[in-house]
Design a protein around this motif. Structure first.
Motif, PDB file in Angstrom:
ATOM      1  N   THR A  60      -6.546  -7.422   0.759  1.00 44.27           N
ATOM      2  CA  THR A  60      -5.196  -7.299   1.333  1.00 44.27           C
ATOM      3  C   THR A  60      -5.209  -6.539   2.656  1.00 44.27           C
ATOM      4  O   THR A  60      -4.533  -6.940   3.612  1.00 44.27           O
ATOM      5  CB  THR A  60      -4.240  -6.617   0.344  1.00 44.27           C
ATOM      6  N   VAL A  61      -5.976  -5.454   2.767  1.00 42.74           N
ATOM      7  CA  VAL A  61      -5.969  -4.702   4.017  1.00 42.74           C
ATOM      8  C   VAL A  61      -6.668  -5.478   5.125  1.00 42.74           C
ATOM      9  O   VAL A  61      -6.228  -5.477   6.283  1.00 42.74           O
ATOM     10  CB  VAL A  61      -6.593  -3.306   3.841  1.00 42.74           C
ATOM     11  N   LEU A  72      -0.012  -5.461   4.122  1.00 46.07           N
ATOM     12  CA  LEU A  72      -0.293  -4.025   4.177  1.00 46.07           C
ATOM     13  C   LEU A  72       0.565  -3.257   3.175  1.00 46.07           C
ATOM     14  O   LEU A  72       0.108  -2.258   2.600  1.00 46.07           O
ATOM     15  CB  LEU A  72      -0.067  -3.496   5.593  1.00 46.07           C
ATOM     16  N   PHE A  77      -1.138  -3.729   0.020  1.00 47.33           N
ATOM     17  CA  PHE A  77      -2.327  -2.876   0.016  1.00 47.33           C
ATOM     18  C   PHE A  77      -1.975  -1.452  -0.409  1.00 47.33           C
ATOM     19  O   PHE A  77      -2.673  -0.859  -1.244  1.00 47.33           O
ATOM     20  CB  PHE A  77      -2.960  -2.879   1.406  1.00 47.33           C
ATOM     21  N   GLU A  93      -3.405   0.509  -3.641  1.00 48.68           N
ATOM     22  CA  GLU A  93      -4.131   1.779  -3.553  1.00 48.68           C
ATOM     23  C   GLU A  93      -3.490   2.860  -4.414  1.00 48.68           C
ATOM     24  O   GLU A  93      -4.183   3.725  -4.949  1.00 48.68           O
ATOM     25  CB  GLU A  93      -4.203   2.238  -2.091  1.00 48.68           C
TER      26      GLU A  93
END
Length: 497
Positions: free
Chosen positions: A216-217, A252, A255, A259
């Motif tokens: 994803t990043v 993002l 992401f 995380e």
């Protein structure tokens, strides 16, 4: 292998000369990575002609590198943490040498773009490994400040050095050597790494590589950088540009959500979440936008307006790396005494003044009175900015996170550079078109329109430096004693020799 406590002192026990030779190797690799973003700038028209690349595709000689580099940096940083910084550093050197040869020997545009993309991929391994190796090699406060100032000077001046080297190689050899020159340099650095760089023990890995986070990043950053690059050609309001930017923002956001829930995150959010590091990362994003504005439009001004040869255009940028070397050296001695905040503020203000000065260019102006003083002011500001930014972004980062913290700093700079190239190119093109429409019948209209568009771009660049002033004033709060304490503690990495 010795125990962790004793091997952590290995850099000092190896002697000062070995540490400085290791710095020379690391700095050489960093210079190669940084200058490769600009070394092809002056060579681009020659490569386009020889390989019959269309105007719509020529941008890929630049963006194929920055897109892949920026998109893969976080993954490269985490690989350096888990697989060993020295090991990833050497893999990056080998891959960069091979990719440079592929690009330099390309017989068509597709091969050239593929080689540039591979260069970016291996640079994404090389850059974070280099910076984290610097952190673990120098743990004594004074030496660490000096090493960071040298590394920062190379990082900031590498783009200008790339323009000089690109001009010389293009004029006296071939545009291909702007790429092929990396192969012998990488081989020399590889031999130096095997000889002088300390072998580190990778951080213990308790989980996987956070594949969802990596995907994803990487795709999010690529979408955003590509969206900004595409805006220069298709416009900011085109469906393609807006779609890519929206996709990047969504990815993002996903992401960040990944995380927050991951037991082994690719980017621990505590790294950018600390206020000082967050401020340093914002500065790393903002400053290259203005910097790339200066490089890009001065390159056009020198060659198209003043009629400089490729080599002379490169030489005209020499005050920039010289000014950075001077200011970075001064900053290294002032940083432990004053801390990063006042030095970074001074650097950002000098950047504002320098770009405002450049924005006063008018038709018929020359180099000595218009460009040289402004360029020198910007260069003197870059030393304090880059030295302070790198020191704050990496100090007191846990050993297991040093690679990903280095990658995040590099990624911010790459994304900032791509944003600056796309944003300011788009603005300058529109400004030049409007100037021509509004000033029909004026003599030397094309040249005057170009200079006017450069001035507007410099004003916008000054605005980004001004934003950096605000960020430093509000977010960089470290006192000198805190920075020194962090430098003395170093990044405690188990070492083996």
């Amino acid at each position: 292998m010795t125990d962790t406590a004793s091997v952590a002192e290995a850099p000092e026990k190896r002697g000062s000369s070995a540490r400085w030779l290791a710095l020379a190797v690391i700095a050489l690799a960093q210079l190669m990575v940084v200058l490769d973003a600009t070394i092809v700038t002056i060579a681009l028209p020659f490569a386009q002609r020889d390989l019959d690349i269309s105007d719509s595709n020529k941008q890929w000689m630049l963006t194929a590198y920055t897109l892949i580099f920026g998109g893969l940096l976080l993954l490269g940083g985490r690989m350096a943490d888990y697989l060993g910084r020295r090991r990833i550093f050497m893999v990056g050197l080998i891959g960069f040498a091979a990719a440079s040869a592929l690009a330099g020997l390309a017989q068509n545009g597709a091969q050239l773009f593929a080689g540039r993309g591979l260069q970016g991929a291996f640079a994404a391994l090389l850059a974070p490994a280099a910076l984290s190796l610097l952190s673990v090699t120098f743990t004594e406060a004074k030496e660490r400040a000096t090493a960071f100032s040298i590394f920062a000077g190379i990082s900031a001046g590498g783009a200008a050095i790339g323009l000089l080297a690109g001009g010389a190689l293009t004029e006296y050899a071939s545009w291909r050597w702007t790429l092929l020159v990396n192969t012998p340099i990488a081989i020399i650095a590889l031999v130096g790494a095997l000889t002088f760089v300390v072998r580190d023990v990778p951080a213990p890995r308790t989980g996987g590589y956070d594949v969802p986070g990596a995907i994803t990043v990487t795709l999010g950053l690529i979408a955003i950088v590509y969206g900004f690059s595409r805006a220069a050609e298709a416009g900011w309001t085109s469906a393609g540009t807006l779609g890519l930017l929206a996709l990047g923002v969504v990815l993002l956001a996903v992401f960040v959500a990944v995380e927050q829930r991951s037991s082994n995150p690719l980017l621990p959010l505590r790294i950018p979440g600390e206020v000082n590091r967050g401020g340093a990362l914002l500065v790393a994003l903002l400053v290259p936008i203005a910097m790339f504005a200066m490089f890009l439009f001065l390159s056009f001004y020198f060659q198209n307006t003043l009629g400089y040869t490729p080599l002379k255009a490169g030489v005209a940028f020499l005050p920039f790396p010289i000014g950075i070397a001077i200011s970075a050296g001064i900053t290294s001695s002032l940083l432990p005494r004053f801390g990063p905040r006042p030095l970074m503020l001074t650097g950002a203000v000098l950047g504002v003044i320098g770009l405002l000065w450049l924005a006063q260019l008018s038709f018929g102006d020359g180099y000595a009175l218009s460009v040289l003083p402004a360029q020198s002011l910007i260069a003197l500001g870059m030393g304090p900015l880059f030295v302070g930014m790198q020191a704050v972004a990496l100090h007191q980062v846990e050993e297991r996170d040093s690679g990903v913290a280095s990658a995040l700093l590099n990624a911010a700079q790459q994304v900032g550079g791509a944003v600056g190239t796309a944003l300011l190119t788009t603005i300058s093109v529109q400004v030049a078109k409007n100037y021509v429409i509004d000033n029909q019948g004026l003599g030397d209209l094309t040249a005057r329109a170009s200079i006017h568009s450069y001035d507007v771009a410099f004003y916008v660049g000054a605005g980004f430096f001004l934003a950096a002033v605000a960020v430093v004033a509000l977010m960089i709060r470290d006192k000198p004693e805190n920075l020194i304490e962090g430098a003395e503690e170093g990044v405690k990495v188990p070492m083996t020799v």
